[in-house]
Write an enzyme that holds these catalytic residues in place. Structure first.
Site, short mmCIF file in Angstrom:
data_model
loop_
_atom_site.label_atom_id
_atom_site.label_comp_id
_atom_site.label_asym_id
_atom_site.label_seq_id
_atom_site.Cartn_x
_atom_site.Cartn_y
_atom_site.Cartn_z
N LEU A 161 31.73 39.18 34.13
CA LEU A 161 32.70 40.16 34.61
C LEU A 161 33.87 39.40 35.21
CD1 LEU A 161 30.43 42.80 36.47
CD2 LEU A 161 31.44 43.02 34.18
N ASP A 162 35.08 39.95 35.08
CA ASP A 162 36.22 39.34 35.74
C ASP A 162 35.98 39.26 37.25
OD1 ASP A 162 37.48 39.17 33.33
OD2 ASP A 162 38.77 40.92 33.64
N LYS A 163 36.66 38.35 37.90
CA LYS A 163 36.47 38.14 39.33
C LYS A 163 36.68 39.43 40.11
CE LYS A 163 38.17 35.40 43.24
NZ LYS A 163 39.08 34.30 43.66
N THR A 165 36.57 42.54 38.97
CA THR A 165 35.80 43.67 38.46
C THR A 165 34.42 43.66 39.11
OG1 THR A 165 36.93 43.56 36.32
CG2 THR A 165 34.85 44.76 36.38
N ARG A 264 41.50 46.15 30.50
CA ARG A 264 42.75 46.10 31.27
C ARG A 264 43.96 46.10 30.33
NH1 ARG A 264 41.57 40.93 34.90
NH2 ARG A 264 43.68 41.40 35.70
#
Length: 378
Positions: A161-163, A165, A264
Protein backbone atom coordinates in the site's frame (compact mmCIF):
# COMPACT_ATOMS: atom_id res chain seq x y z
CA UNK A 1 28.58 -7.00 -30.47
CA UNK A 2 24.81 -6.99 -31.01
CA UNK A 3 22.74 -5.70 -28.08
CA UNK A 4 20.42 -8.73 -28.42
CA UNK A 5 23.04 -11.43 -27.86
CA UNK A 6 23.85 -12.36 -24.21
CA UNK A 7 27.48 -12.51 -23.15
CA UNK A 8 29.22 -14.76 -20.66
CA UNK A 9 29.15 -17.92 -22.81
CA UNK A 10 25.42 -18.67 -22.40
CA UNK A 11 22.98 -19.03 -25.28
CA UNK A 12 19.65 -17.27 -25.22
CA UNK A 13 17.85 -20.60 -24.67
CA UNK A 14 19.85 -21.23 -21.49
CA UNK A 15 19.06 -17.89 -19.89
CA UNK A 16 16.61 -17.80 -16.99
CA UNK A 17 13.49 -15.70 -17.50
CA UNK A 18 11.04 -14.18 -15.03
CA UNK A 19 7.88 -12.14 -15.66
CA UNK A 20 7.41 -9.01 -13.52
CA UNK A 21 4.23 -9.46 -11.47
CA UNK A 22 1.68 -6.68 -10.97
CA UNK A 23 2.71 -6.31 -7.32
CA UNK A 24 6.26 -5.49 -8.47
CA UNK A 25 5.12 -2.77 -10.87
CA UNK A 26 7.18 0.38 -10.35
CA UNK A 27 9.92 -1.02 -8.10
CA UNK A 28 13.64 -0.81 -8.88
CA UNK A 29 15.37 -3.82 -10.39
CA UNK A 30 17.72 -4.16 -7.41
CA UNK A 31 14.66 -4.19 -5.10
CA UNK A 32 13.20 -7.01 -7.22
CA UNK A 33 16.31 -9.10 -6.50
CA UNK A 34 16.00 -8.40 -2.77
CA UNK A 35 12.40 -9.62 -2.85
CA UNK A 36 12.74 -12.68 -5.05
CA UNK A 37 16.44 -13.64 -5.05
CA UNK A 38 17.80 -12.37 -1.71
CA UNK A 39 20.90 -14.59 -1.97
CA UNK A 40 22.03 -12.73 -5.10
CA UNK A 41 24.25 -9.88 -3.93
CA UNK A 42 24.17 -6.38 -5.35
CA UNK A 43 27.75 -6.88 -6.57
CA UNK A 44 26.68 -9.84 -8.71
CA UNK A 45 23.65 -7.96 -10.07
CA UNK A 46 25.93 -5.06 -11.01
CA UNK A 47 28.39 -7.46 -12.66
CA UNK A 48 25.62 -9.00 -14.76
CA UNK A 49 24.50 -5.51 -15.77
CA UNK A 50 28.02 -4.44 -16.78
CA UNK A 51 28.58 -7.57 -18.89
CA UNK A 52 25.19 -7.43 -20.59
CA UNK A 53 23.85 -10.61 -18.96
CA UNK A 54 21.03 -8.77 -17.18
CA UNK A 55 18.23 -7.89 -19.59
CA UNK A 56 14.71 -6.51 -19.32
CA UNK A 57 12.55 -7.11 -22.39
CA UNK A 58 15.73 -8.02 -24.26
CA UNK A 59 17.56 -4.76 -23.51
CA UNK A 60 20.50 -4.14 -21.21
CA UNK A 61 19.32 -3.18 -17.73
CA UNK A 62 20.85 -1.39 -14.75
CA UNK A 63 20.14 -2.11 -11.05
CA UNK A 64 18.42 1.26 -10.67
CA UNK A 65 15.96 0.78 -13.54
CA UNK A 66 12.29 0.70 -12.56
CA UNK A 67 10.20 -2.26 -13.65
CA UNK A 68 6.74 -2.49 -15.14
CA UNK A 69 4.32 -5.38 -14.73
CA UNK A 70 4.55 -7.87 -17.58
CA UNK A 71 8.17 -7.15 -18.46
CA UNK A 72 10.53 -10.10 -18.91
CA UNK A 73 13.70 -10.23 -16.76
CA UNK A 74 16.46 -12.39 -18.23
CA UNK A 75 19.37 -13.72 -16.16
CA UNK A 76 22.33 -16.01 -16.85
CA UNK A 77 21.80 -19.76 -16.22
CA UNK A 78 22.55 -21.07 -12.72
CA UNK A 79 25.98 -22.48 -13.58
CA UNK A 80 27.14 -19.17 -15.09
CA UNK A 81 25.75 -17.29 -12.10
CA UNK A 82 27.57 -19.65 -9.73
CA UNK A 83 30.85 -19.13 -11.57
CA UNK A 84 30.41 -15.38 -11.40
CA UNK A 85 29.77 -15.59 -7.69
CA UNK A 86 32.96 -17.59 -7.16
CA UNK A 87 35.03 -15.23 -9.30
CA UNK A 88 33.75 -12.07 -7.66
CA UNK A 89 34.83 -10.85 -4.28
CA UNK A 90 32.63 -12.23 -1.56
CA UNK A 91 30.20 -9.55 -0.42
CA UNK A 92 30.29 -8.32 3.12
CA UNK A 93 27.89 -10.26 5.33
CA UNK A 94 24.54 -8.55 5.62
CA UNK A 95 24.31 -6.56 8.81
CA UNK A 96 21.72 -7.98 11.18
CA UNK A 97 18.57 -5.93 11.64
CA UNK A 98 18.46 -3.83 14.77
CA UNK A 99 16.18 -5.46 17.33
CA UNK A 100 12.78 -3.86 17.73
CA UNK A 101 12.08 -1.76 20.77
CA UNK A 102 9.22 -2.69 23.07
CA UNK A 103 7.25 0.24 21.62
CA UNK A 104 7.80 -0.97 18.04
CA UNK A 105 6.74 -4.50 18.90
CA UNK A 106 3.61 -3.21 20.60
CA UNK A 107 2.84 -0.99 17.61
CA UNK A 108 2.93 -3.77 15.01
CA UNK A 109 1.05 -6.24 17.21
CA UNK A 110 -1.72 -3.72 17.78
CA UNK A 111 -2.20 -3.51 14.01
CA UNK A 112 -3.00 -7.23 13.60
CA UNK A 113 -6.66 -7.83 12.67
CA UNK A 114 -6.41 -11.45 11.49
CA UNK A 115 -4.03 -14.32 12.21
CA UNK A 116 -3.89 -18.00 11.29
CA UNK A 117 -1.17 -20.54 10.44
CA UNK A 118 -0.72 -19.25 6.89
CA UNK A 119 -1.61 -15.56 6.99
CA UNK A 120 -1.53 -12.41 9.06
CA UNK A 121 -3.50 -9.29 8.13
CA UNK A 122 -2.74 -5.87 9.58
CA UNK A 123 -4.60 -2.57 9.36
CA UNK A 124 -1.80 -0.30 8.15
CA UNK A 125 -2.12 3.27 9.42
CA UNK A 126 -1.59 6.24 7.09
CA UNK A 127 1.94 7.61 7.16
CA UNK A 128 3.63 4.22 7.69
CA UNK A 129 5.50 3.01 4.58
CA UNK A 130 5.18 -0.62 3.55
CA UNK A 131 8.89 -0.91 2.71
CA UNK A 132 12.02 1.15 3.34
CA UNK A 133 13.76 3.45 0.94
CA UNK A 134 15.77 6.65 0.85
CA UNK A 135 15.38 8.38 4.21
CA UNK A 136 12.73 5.82 5.24
CA UNK A 137 13.83 3.54 8.04
CA UNK A 138 10.48 3.15 9.84
CA UNK A 139 8.27 0.84 7.82
CA UNK A 140 6.15 -2.32 7.99
CA UNK A 141 8.90 -4.56 6.60
CA UNK A 142 11.24 -3.62 9.45
CA UNK A 143 8.54 -4.30 12.05
CA UNK A 144 7.68 -7.83 10.88
CA UNK A 145 9.97 -9.47 13.44
CA UNK A 146 7.46 -8.29 16.04
CA UNK A 147 4.69 -10.54 14.65
CA UNK A 148 6.62 -13.69 13.88
CA UNK A 149 4.97 -15.24 16.95
CA UNK A 150 5.52 -19.03 17.06
CA UNK A 151 6.46 -19.40 13.37
CA UNK A 152 9.98 -20.34 12.25
CA UNK A 153 10.29 -17.36 9.91
CA UNK A 154 9.14 -13.75 9.88
CA UNK A 155 6.06 -12.97 7.76
CA UNK A 156 6.50 -11.99 4.12
CA UNK A 157 4.98 -9.04 2.28
CA UNK A 158 2.89 -10.18 -0.70
CA UNK A 159 1.52 -6.80 -1.83
CA UNK A 160 1.92 -3.13 -0.93
CA UNK A 161 0.00 0.00 0.00
CA UNK A 162 1.20 3.55 -0.59
CA UNK A 163 2.62 5.25 2.49
CA UNK A 164 -0.41 7.54 2.91
CA UNK A 165 -2.99 4.84 2.09
CA UNK A 166 -4.39 2.98 5.09
CA UNK A 167 -6.08 -0.35 5.52
CA UNK A 168 -5.83 -4.08 4.83
CA UNK A 169 -2.30 -5.41 4.23
CA UNK A 170 -1.86 -9.17 3.82
CA UNK A 171 1.26 -11.02 5.02
CA UNK A 172 2.21 -14.63 4.31
CA UNK A 173 3.60 -16.75 7.14
CA UNK A 174 5.06 -19.53 4.96
CA UNK A 175 6.70 -19.75 1.54
CA UNK A 176 3.78 -21.83 0.29
CA UNK A 177 1.32 -19.15 1.41
CA UNK A 178 3.47 -16.43 -0.18
CA UNK A 179 3.40 -18.21 -3.56
CA UNK A 180 -0.35 -18.85 -3.26
CA UNK A 181 -1.21 -15.24 -2.43
CA UNK A 182 1.17 -13.85 -5.07
CA UNK A 183 -0.62 -15.94 -7.69
CA UNK A 184 -4.00 -14.71 -6.44
CA UNK A 185 -2.93 -11.09 -6.81
CA UNK A 186 -1.30 -11.56 -10.21
CA UNK A 187 -4.28 -13.51 -11.59
CA UNK A 188 -6.75 -10.98 -10.12
CA UNK A 189 -8.74 -13.58 -8.16
CA UNK A 190 -8.12 -11.59 -4.97
CA UNK A 191 -10.84 -8.95 -4.54
CA UNK A 192 -9.73 -5.63 -3.09
CA UNK A 193 -12.23 -2.98 -2.02
CA UNK A 194 -11.10 0.57 -1.27
CA UNK A 195 -13.06 3.49 0.13
CA UNK A 196 -12.23 7.04 -0.85
CA UNK A 197 -13.60 10.54 -0.43
CA UNK A 198 -13.28 12.49 -3.67
CA UNK A 199 -13.90 16.13 -4.54
CA UNK A 200 -17.00 16.77 -6.59
CA UNK A 201 -19.48 14.08 -7.63
CA UNK A 202 -18.98 11.86 -10.71
CA UNK A 203 -21.82 12.15 -13.22
CA UNK A 204 -21.88 8.39 -13.67
CA UNK A 205 -22.62 6.68 -10.34
CA UNK A 206 -21.36 3.21 -11.31
CA UNK A 207 -18.54 3.22 -13.81
CA UNK A 208 -15.40 1.61 -15.13
CA UNK A 209 -12.33 3.75 -15.79
CA UNK A 210 -10.17 2.27 -18.54
CA UNK A 211 -7.21 4.59 -18.99
CA UNK A 212 -3.63 3.35 -19.57
CA UNK A 213 -1.03 4.52 -17.05
CA UNK A 214 2.68 5.18 -17.52
CA UNK A 215 5.51 7.02 -15.80
CA UNK A 216 5.34 10.77 -16.07
CA UNK A 217 8.42 12.12 -17.86
CA UNK A 218 10.72 14.20 -15.69
CA UNK A 219 9.48 12.71 -12.43
CA UNK A 220 12.16 10.03 -12.14
CA UNK A 221 9.46 7.36 -12.10
CA UNK A 222 8.00 8.75 -8.87
CA UNK A 223 4.81 10.01 -10.51
CA UNK A 224 2.44 8.36 -12.95
CA UNK A 225 0.00 9.79 -15.48
CA UNK A 226 -2.53 8.73 -18.11
CA UNK A 227 -0.52 7.79 -21.19
CA UNK A 228 -2.79 6.65 -24.01
CA UNK A 229 0.13 5.91 -26.36
CA UNK A 230 2.66 4.01 -24.26
CA UNK A 231 0.93 3.39 -20.91
CA UNK A 232 0.07 -0.03 -19.49
CA UNK A 233 -3.64 -1.01 -19.49
CA UNK A 234 -5.38 -0.07 -16.25
CA UNK A 235 -8.98 -0.64 -15.14
CA UNK A 236 -10.77 0.65 -12.05
CA UNK A 237 -14.39 0.02 -11.07
CA UNK A 238 -15.99 2.75 -8.96
CA UNK A 239 -19.36 3.19 -7.32
CA UNK A 240 -20.68 6.36 -5.71
CA UNK A 241 -22.04 5.42 -2.28
CA UNK A 242 -23.13 8.84 -1.00
CA UNK A 243 -22.67 12.49 -1.89
CA UNK A 244 -22.33 15.70 0.13
CA UNK A 245 -24.16 18.10 -2.13
CA UNK A 246 -21.92 18.80 -5.12
CA UNK A 247 -18.72 19.29 -3.12
CA UNK A 248 -17.68 15.72 -2.33
CA UNK A 249 -18.61 12.06 -2.74
CA UNK A 250 -17.83 8.83 -0.94
CA UNK A 251 -16.87 6.18 -3.48
CA UNK A 252 -16.01 2.49 -3.47
CA UNK A 253 -13.06 1.56 -5.71
CA UNK A 254 -12.11 -1.88 -6.98
CA UNK A 255 -8.88 -2.09 -9.00
CA UNK A 256 -9.01 -4.71 -11.75
CA UNK A 257 -5.33 -4.14 -12.52
CA UNK A 258 -2.45 -3.23 -10.20
CA UNK A 259 -0.63 -0.22 -11.65
CA UNK A 260 1.38 2.10 -9.44
CA UNK A 261 -0.88 4.81 -7.94
CA UNK A 262 -3.70 3.53 -10.16
CA UNK A 263 -6.68 4.62 -8.06
CA UNK A 264 -5.21 8.06 -7.43
CA UNK A 265 -4.35 8.65 -11.09
CA UNK A 266 -7.71 7.41 -12.36
CA UNK A 267 -9.86 9.49 -10.02
CA UNK A 268 -7.82 12.62 -10.74
CA UNK A 269 -8.06 11.88 -14.48
CA UNK A 270 -11.87 12.03 -14.45
CA UNK A 271 -11.80 15.29 -12.51
CA UNK A 272 -12.51 13.92 -9.03
CA UNK A 273 -9.20 13.59 -7.16
CA UNK A 274 -9.06 11.82 -3.83
CA UNK A 275 -9.26 14.28 -0.95
CA UNK A 276 -5.78 14.98 0.40
CA UNK A 277 -3.97 13.75 -2.74
CA UNK A 278 -2.14 16.93 -3.70
CA UNK A 279 0.35 14.94 -5.76
CA UNK A 280 -2.25 14.12 -8.41
CA UNK A 281 -5.07 16.56 -7.68
CA UNK A 282 -3.21 19.73 -6.78
CA UNK A 283 -5.22 22.31 -4.86
CA UNK A 284 -8.42 20.75 -6.23
CA UNK A 285 -7.83 17.76 -3.92
CA UNK A 286 -8.54 19.69 -0.72
CA UNK A 287 -11.85 20.63 0.86
CA UNK A 288 -12.38 23.75 2.93
CA UNK A 289 -13.43 23.93 6.55
CA UNK A 290 -12.37 21.35 9.10
CA UNK A 291 -11.85 18.47 6.63
CA UNK A 292 -8.43 16.84 7.17
CA UNK A 293 -5.77 17.40 4.51
CA UNK A 294 -4.56 13.81 4.89
CA UNK A 295 -5.15 11.24 2.15
CA UNK A 296 -8.68 9.82 2.19
CA UNK A 297 -7.94 6.44 0.58
CA UNK A 298 -8.47 3.30 2.64
CA UNK A 299 -8.15 -0.41 1.75
CA UNK A 300 -11.41 -1.39 3.41
CA UNK A 301 -11.69 -5.09 2.55
CA UNK A 302 -9.71 -7.98 1.10
CA UNK A 303 -11.20 -11.28 0.02
CA UNK A 304 -8.83 -14.02 -1.18
CA UNK A 305 -8.77 -17.81 -1.21
CA UNK A 306 -6.88 -19.34 1.72
CA UNK A 307 -3.92 -21.67 0.93
CA UNK A 308 -5.44 -24.48 3.00
CA UNK A 309 -9.19 -24.08 2.53
CA UNK A 310 -11.87 -21.46 2.70
CA UNK A 311 -11.39 -17.73 2.29
CA UNK A 312 -9.54 -14.91 4.03
CA UNK A 313 -12.15 -12.14 4.16
CA UNK A 314 -11.04 -9.20 6.31
CA UNK A 315 -12.33 -5.67 6.85
CA UNK A 316 -10.18 -2.86 8.30
CA UNK A 317 -11.55 -0.01 10.42
CA UNK A 318 -11.14 3.53 9.12
CA UNK A 319 -8.33 5.74 10.46
CA UNK A 320 -9.45 8.59 12.70
CA UNK A 321 -9.20 11.39 10.13
CA UNK A 322 -11.24 9.42 7.56
CA UNK A 323 -13.91 8.49 10.12
CA UNK A 324 -14.15 12.14 11.22
CA UNK A 325 -14.63 13.31 7.63
CA UNK A 326 -17.38 10.72 7.21
CA UNK A 327 -19.08 12.14 10.32
CA UNK A 328 -18.73 15.75 9.17
CA UNK A 329 -20.18 14.99 5.73
CA UNK A 330 -22.98 12.85 7.15
CA UNK A 331 -21.97 9.56 5.53
CA UNK A 332 -23.09 6.24 7.08
CA UNK A 333 -20.50 3.43 7.01
CA UNK A 334 -23.16 0.73 6.91
CA UNK A 335 -24.16 1.81 3.40
CA UNK A 336 -20.70 1.05 2.06
CA UNK A 337 -20.43 -2.33 3.73
CA UNK A 338 -23.83 -3.31 2.34
CA UNK A 339 -22.56 -3.26 -1.25
CA UNK A 340 -21.91 -6.77 -2.64
CA UNK A 341 -18.28 -7.48 -3.49
CA UNK A 342 -18.93 -10.45 -5.77
CA UNK A 343 -21.05 -8.72 -8.39
CA UNK A 344 -20.74 -9.55 -12.09
CA UNK A 345 -17.63 -7.85 -13.44
CA UNK A 346 -18.23 -4.45 -14.94
CA UNK A 347 -16.91 -5.51 -18.35
CA UNK A 348 -20.37 -6.98 -18.97
CA UNK A 349 -22.17 -3.64 -18.57
CA UNK A 350 -22.99 -1.28 -21.47
CA UNK A 351 -20.13 0.11 -23.54
CA UNK A 352 -21.70 3.56 -23.42
CA UNK A 353 -20.78 4.07 -19.78
CA UNK A 354 -17.12 3.31 -20.44
CA UNK A 355 -17.04 5.72 -23.36
CA UNK A 356 -18.69 8.42 -21.29
CA UNK A 357 -16.05 8.06 -18.57
CA UNK A 358 -13.25 8.26 -21.14
CA UNK A 359 -14.75 11.51 -22.48
CA UNK A 360 -15.12 12.77 -18.92
CA UNK A 361 -11.42 12.16 -18.32
CA UNK A 362 -10.48 14.02 -21.52
CA UNK A 363 -12.67 16.97 -20.54
CA UNK A 364 -11.05 17.07 -17.10
CA UNK A 365 -7.54 17.10 -18.61
CA UNK A 366 -8.49 19.88 -21.03
CA UNK A 367 -9.90 21.94 -18.16
CA UNK A 368 -6.69 21.55 -16.16
CA UNK A 369 -4.59 22.59 -19.16
CA UNK A 370 -6.80 25.66 -19.56
CA UNK A 371 -6.34 26.55 -15.90
CA UNK A 372 -2.55 26.31 -16.23
CA UNK A 373 -2.56 28.54 -19.32
CA UNK A 374 -4.79 31.04 -17.53
CA UNK A 375 -2.47 31.22 -14.52
CA UNK A 376 0.56 31.79 -16.77
CA UNK A 377 -0.96 34.90 -18.40
CA UNK A 378 0.10 38.28 -16.92
Amino acid sequence: MSDDIPTGGATQAEMRQFVVADDDDGIRLDRWFKRHMPDTSFNIVSRWARTGQLRVNGKRAAPGDRLEAGQMIRLPPPEVAAAATTAAKLPKPRAPRDPLSAEETELIRNLVIHQDRQAIVINKPPGLATQGGTKTDHHVDRLLDGIQFEADNRPKLVHRLDKDTSGVLLLARTSRAAAHFAKAFSSRTARKVYWAIVTGVPDIRDGLIELPIGKQPGSGGEKMHVDEKEGSPARTRYRVIERAGNSAAWVELQPYTGRTHQLRVHMAAIGHPIVGDGKYGGIAAFLSGTISRKMHLHARRLKVDHPDAGVVDVTADLPDHFAETMRILGFEQAKGDALPVDEVKFSETPEGKRRAIAHQAKDARKARRGERRGRSKP
